[in-house]
Design an enzyme around this catalytic site. Sequence first.
Site, short mmCIF file in Angstrom:
data_model
loop_
_atom_site.label_atom_id
_atom_site.label_comp_id
_atom_site.label_asym_id
_atom_site.label_seq_id
_atom_site.Cartn_x
_atom_site.Cartn_y
_atom_site.Cartn_z
N SER A 142 -7.83 4.53 -2.42
CA SER A 142 -7.27 5.86 -2.19
C SER A 142 -6.87 6.50 -3.51
O SER A 142 -6.64 5.79 -4.50
CB SER A 142 -6.02 5.76 -1.31
OG SER A 142 -5.38 7.01 -1.20
N TYR A 157 1.79 1.39 0.76
CA TYR A 157 0.41 1.89 0.82
C TYR A 157 -0.18 1.97 -0.60
O TYR A 157 -1.31 1.51 -0.84
CB TYR A 157 0.41 3.27 1.48
CG TYR A 157 -0.97 3.86 1.69
CD1 TYR A 157 -1.75 3.48 2.78
CD2 TYR A 157 -1.48 4.83 0.82
CE1 TYR A 157 -3.01 4.03 2.99
CE2 TYR A 157 -2.74 5.38 1.03
CZ TYR A 157 -3.49 4.99 2.12
OH TYR A 157 -4.74 5.54 2.31
#
Length: 252
Positions: A142, A157
């Site tokens: 990401s 995350y």
Amino acid sequence: MELANKSIIVTGASSGIGAAAALLFAAEGANVVLGARRSAELKTLAETIDRGDGNAVYLAGDLKDESYADALVALAEKEFGGLDGAFNNAGIVGEMGPVPDMTIGNWHDVISVNLTAAFLAAKAQIPAMKKQGQGSIVFTSSFVGFSNGGMPGMGAYAASKAGLIGLAQSLASDHAAEGIRVNALLPGGTVTPSGGEGNPAALEFIANLHPMKRMASPKEIAQAALFLLSDRSSFMTGSPMTVDGGMSVRLT
Ligand SMILES: NC(=O)c1ccc[n+]([C@@H]2O[C@H](COP(=O)([O-])OP(=O)(O)OC[C@H]3O[C@@H](n4cnc5c(N)ncnc54)[C@H](OP(=O)(O)O)[C@@H]3O)[C@@H](O)[C@H]2O)c1
């Protein structure tokens, strides 16, 4: 036909980027093995692919289970005669908030679905690819955990997604001479259920973080995964490849 007759696992295929990727890979000639927890969504997608002259099989399971990665590889070998590629894409965002308020349970969940599952996937997939004498593995990382500037409230995350880049680079270096390439794909904000779909205020906020002032469609990310899985990227391994509308080069 960029993936003609290649046997490819796609995780997170019940939704968003994974579903778009499975459709695209099948349209490019791949035989796809679909993974995620929701069986009904996988079944519907497999039927859609089969109706369009593609080949798809599915197996529902939880990536937190150690045996699930092995079972997906076994299915690829049984149905399609081997494993040529894997798009290890499933992921969760988890709780949002500062680390002092975050539960250890959330930390373990996010790390196990986003990072430990990638380790288990590689453990299962690399021996199968060695039998083929080649292979390509792609992890969905990401922009979070990589771009200029941290995203608030995403400690677990960000750590999991940054960890995937290190894992991809180490695997790439271990297995390059065996013809197995391993890369990380770093999407920017993408319109999917976990990317804020259905929440106009969130979509507008995320879109405006990007120099392009918009988010990606799942298909735009799937196209980048297609490139990494195909022979078009034959000299590329260990790369964190950003597909992020300029997010990683923004100044403010
Ligand atoms: N959307 C964005 O803005 C964005 C940006 C950068 C990176 N990403 C990454 O892109 C990947 C795909 O996300 P998306 O945006 O397409 O989100 P999504 O539509 O919510 O899809 C997530 C997928 O992961 C699967 N999954 C979640 N937990 C699982 C588990 N324990 N076991 C098996 N499968 C599991 C889900 O299936 P089930 O619920 O059926 O299990 C679903 O298919 C993720 O790794 C995400 O972190 C997304």
